[in-house]
Design an enzyme around this catalytic site. Sequence first.
Site, PDB file in Angstrom:
ATOM      1  N   HIS A  54       3.489 -15.808   9.204  1.00 46.81           N
ATOM      2  CA  HIS A  54       2.432 -16.787   8.961  1.00 46.81           C
ATOM      3  C   HIS A  54       2.229 -17.636  10.215  1.00 46.81           C
ATOM      4  O   HIS A  54       3.148 -18.344  10.631  1.00 46.81           O
ATOM      5  CB  HIS A  54       2.817 -17.671   7.765  1.00 46.81           C
ATOM      6  CG  HIS A  54       1.746 -18.638   7.381  1.00 46.81           C
ATOM      7  ND1 HIS A  54       1.998 -19.808   6.712  1.00 46.81           N
ATOM      8  CD2 HIS A  54       0.398 -18.589   7.577  1.00 46.81           C
ATOM      9  CE1 HIS A  54       0.853 -20.445   6.517  1.00 46.81           C
ATOM     10  NE2 HIS A  54      -0.117 -19.719   7.015  1.00 46.81           N
ATOM     11  N   ALA A  74      -1.109   5.300 -11.413  1.00 45.07           N
ATOM     12  CA  ALA A  74      -1.401   5.893 -10.100  1.00 45.07           C
ATOM     13  C   ALA A  74      -2.435   7.016 -10.138  1.00 45.07           C
ATOM     14  O   ALA A  74      -3.197   7.196  -9.187  1.00 45.07           O
ATOM     15  CB  ALA A  74      -0.110   6.412  -9.478  1.00 45.07           C
ATOM     16  N   VAL A  94     -10.973  12.432 -13.941  1.00 47.63           N
ATOM     17  CA  VAL A  94     -12.298  12.330 -13.319  1.00 47.63           C
ATOM     18  C   VAL A  94     -13.332  13.094 -14.159  1.00 47.63           C
ATOM     19  O   VAL A  94     -14.416  12.578 -14.447  1.00 47.63           O
ATOM     20  CB  VAL A  94     -12.269  12.868 -11.869  1.00 47.63           C
ATOM     21  CG1 VAL A  94     -13.680  13.056 -11.322  1.00 47.63           C
ATOM     22  CG2 VAL A  94     -11.476  11.918 -10.973  1.00 47.63           C
ATOM     23  N   SER A 138       2.203   8.423 -16.867  1.00 46.07           N
ATOM     24  CA  SER A 138       3.006   9.098 -17.893  1.00 46.07           C
ATOM     25  C   SER A 138       3.749   8.086 -18.766  1.00 46.07           C
ATOM     26  O   SER A 138       4.496   8.479 -19.667  1.00 46.07           O
ATOM     27  CB  SER A 138       3.999  10.052 -17.229  1.00 46.07           C
ATOM     28  OG  SER A 138       4.727   9.361 -16.250  1.00 46.07           O
ATOM     29  N   HIS A 195       1.277  -5.427 -11.985  1.00 49.83           N
ATOM     30  CA  HIS A 195       2.235  -5.498 -10.872  1.00 49.83           C
ATOM     31  C   HIS A 195       1.684  -6.255  -9.674  1.00 49.83           C
ATOM     32  O   HIS A 195       2.225  -6.147  -8.573  1.00 49.83           O
ATOM     33  CB  HIS A 195       2.642  -4.081 -10.442  1.00 49.83           C
ATOM     34  CG  HIS A 195       3.446  -3.353 -11.482  1.00 49.83           C
ATOM     35  ND1 HIS A 195       3.485  -1.978 -11.577  1.00 49.83           N
ATOM     36  CD2 HIS A 195       4.243  -3.810 -12.477  1.00 49.83           C
ATOM     37  CE1 HIS A 195       4.274  -1.620 -12.596  1.00 49.83           C
ATOM     38  NE2 HIS A 195       4.732  -2.715 -13.156  1.00 49.83           N
ATOM     39  N   ASN A 236      -4.560  13.004 -19.584  1.00 51.72           N
ATOM     40  CA  ASN A 236      -3.616  13.360 -18.525  1.00 51.72           C
ATOM     41  C   ASN A 236      -3.589  14.884 -18.360  1.00 51.72           C
ATOM     42  O   ASN A 236      -3.732  15.609 -19.346  1.00 51.72           O
ATOM     43  CB  ASN A 236      -2.207  12.853 -18.897  1.00 51.72           C
ATOM     44  CG  ASN A 236      -1.343  12.572 -17.683  1.00 51.72           C
ATOM     45  OD1 ASN A 236      -1.735  11.778 -16.821  1.00 51.72           O
ATOM     46  ND2 ASN A 236      -0.191  13.208 -17.589  1.00 51.72           N
ATOM     47  N   CYS A 254       2.355 -16.808   1.944  1.00 52.77           N
ATOM     48  CA  CYS A 254       3.538 -17.086   2.759  1.00 52.77           C
ATOM     49  C   CYS A 254       4.675 -17.478   1.829  1.00 52.77           C
ATOM     50  O   CYS A 254       4.521 -18.377   1.003  1.00 52.77           O
ATOM     51  CB  CYS A 254       3.229 -18.211   3.740  1.00 52.77           C
ATOM     52  SG  CYS A 254       4.675 -18.817   4.626  1.00 52.77           S
ATOM     53  N   CYS A 289       3.075 -21.589   9.783  1.00 50.04           N
ATOM     54  CA  CYS A 289       4.399 -22.200   9.666  1.00 50.04           C
ATOM     55  C   CYS A 289       5.538 -21.304  10.141  1.00 50.04           C
ATOM     56  O   CYS A 289       6.690 -21.717  10.158  1.00 50.04           O
ATOM     57  CB  CYS A 289       4.653 -22.627   8.220  1.00 50.04           C
ATOM     58  SG  CYS A 289       5.151 -21.255   7.150  1.00 50.04           S
TER      59      CYS A 289
END
Length: 232
Positions: free
Chosen positions: A141, A21, A224, A183, A115, A206, A123, A144
């Site tokens: 959807h 994240a 960054v 972490s 993930h 980190n 659908c 259907c």
Amino acid sequence: MEQQIQQLFDNAKQIVFLTGAGVSTASGIPDFRSANGLYTKDKNAEYYLSHRYFESDPDGFYQFAKDNLYFPEAKPNIIHTKQAQLTQQGKAAVITQNIDNLYEVAGTKNLVDFHGNLFNVYCEKCHQSVDWHDYLTSRIHQGCGGPLRPDVVLYDEGINQNNIQQSLDYLQEADLVVIVGTSMRVYPFAGLLDYRNRSAQVVAVNQQPLQFSFPFTMVQQDAVEFFNDLTV
Ligand SMILES: [Zn+2]
């Protein structure tokens, strides 16, 4: 940038980035685990991102996802673009916990969305793929009448086997493992470290210091800044 760290990158034959994240927050995407407000007063974000909740309260799930997960205006930052450059040079792979599609936008090759990806929508009834714009308009959807869902791993679901295998392959090939913006406490992702090549060096970038049971280099710095300084 310490010269030693730059040299680790320069000398590496194959790098694997394990990311989370903290890479996306630099693009203005909040960490949904810290999502606050109405939904988190009595239950945590993990509950709202379970398949059990998806089935028991489809409207609530849909609202939670739209409010807390989708940031279609977000752009990749220097962390994404430097890592993407290294993958384009055939020198790196990225295994990320992030589901926000920013690595794809940055042109990353050799990428595992561990993930899944919010912008792949399908659908659950007829398994047809649907444009994510349509999902943000309606959770049903139109074809259907079945329930649409993002192709992400919910908390009571298993990780895609192909993603696991691809991750293990990248880790076996890598002589440098770089942890960024995570972490490494959430399993099974955190367990990937056990499958690294034993000759690989490990670096963690980190703000807060991390702890592992094996030797590694801790770069206690904003990611960054670190990637701004890194020459690729
Ligand atoms: Zn359908």
